[in-house]
Write a protein that holds these residues in place. Sequence first.
Motif, PDB file in Angstrom:
ATOM      1  N   ASP A 251       0.825  -1.210   0.000  1.00  0.00           N
ATOM      2  CA  ASP A 251       0.000   0.000   0.000  1.00  0.00           C
ATOM      3  C   ASP A 251       0.860   1.262   0.000  1.00  0.00           C
ATOM      4  O   ASP A 251       0.538   2.253  -0.671  1.00  0.00           O
TER       5      ASP A 251
ATOM      6  N   LEU B  25       0.690   4.082  -2.879  1.00  0.00           N
ATOM      7  CA  LEU B  25       0.397   5.483  -2.540  1.00  0.00           C
ATOM      8  C   LEU B  25       1.457   6.423  -3.096  1.00  0.00           C
ATOM      9  O   LEU B  25       1.145   7.521  -3.573  1.00  0.00           O
TER      10      LEU B  25
ATOM     11  N   TYR C 138      -4.601   6.370  -5.022  1.00  0.00           N
ATOM     12  CA  TYR C 138      -4.716   5.100  -4.296  1.00  0.00           C
ATOM     13  C   TYR C 138      -5.276   5.316  -2.893  1.00  0.00           C
ATOM     14  O   TYR C 138      -5.863   4.404  -2.307  1.00  0.00           O
ATOM     15  N   ALA C 139      -5.125   6.525  -2.354  1.00  0.00           N
ATOM     16  CA  ALA C 139      -5.671   6.822  -1.023  1.00  0.00           C
ATOM     17  C   ALA C 139      -7.191   6.671  -1.028  1.00  0.00           C
ATOM     18  O   ALA C 139      -7.780   6.119  -0.093  1.00  0.00           O
TER      19      ALA C 139
END
Length: 299
Positions: free
Chosen positions: A271, A275, A281-282
């Motif tokens: 993750d 990000l 992607y958040a």
Amino acid sequence: MSTGRDRAVGFAVVTAAYLAAGLVAWAVVAVARGPHPLLLTFYADLAATVVVFAASMLVGNASLYDPYWSVAPAVIVTAWVWWQTGGEITAMTGRQTAVLLLVLAWSIRLTANWALSWRGLDHEDWRYVRLRERRPRGVPWWLVNLTGIQLMPTLVVFAGLLAVWPAVTVTGRSWGLLDVVAVAVTAAAVLLEATADRQLQRFTQDPANRGGIIDRGLWRYSRHPNYLGEILFWWGMWLFALAAAPNWWWTVAGPVTMVLLFTFVSIPMMDERSLARRPAYAEHMRRVPALLPRPARHR
């Protein structure tokens, strides 16, 4: 850009390293007398890991260890079944057959998935590169490689295999409903992981998706469905252990360790990287859970 020759050389090195690791593991088993077979297997597993580590340091690529995650369990479980049955295939029970076939299916698929994506000795997993760059000053790379990249996963996988030991060596209990559940969970796990990997591969190979975030198929309901499949596989193995020997319930430590590894190590690293590369992607993280699927959230 790696060439076919680069890949051929890389795979030749991996093959040689793993053959050497196998020979050393066999030597440990042949020489050591007295320890319980489970403990003996553990010693051999550690010895083989050290050989792969040495090879990875020799060629300067920690990714030589990557297929060990899926290759070692297949060898170990096959050896356990062989030991318990005396090498007589016809003596195998239904549970032993089911466990062995499922482990082999999982191993072959996962190893093939690695082989398709690895480009050769010049290709090292980005996580290892990051660990090398971020290691504390004064800490040698060989120590990080040995402990964090190779020994730690070997220990985690062996913890998962603890449940397989009673599943393939304790034969006093007949096939039952829990075995059926174990087969269903494990087979579904292998299928889930295979489907997720195939969907991700198709997504990344499409130039139109460059820079995008996969949110289709299984990835619409879980940010890491491939990890979910891997975790479920080890829970399935534990269910086989319960079916064979309920007093081995404590081997639940194996799948629990897998959950902890993926939840607190693998997923955060993936993750974080996503990000850094894709600010959107958040929002994806807000809508889609890390593991357990649920309908994606929408505004």
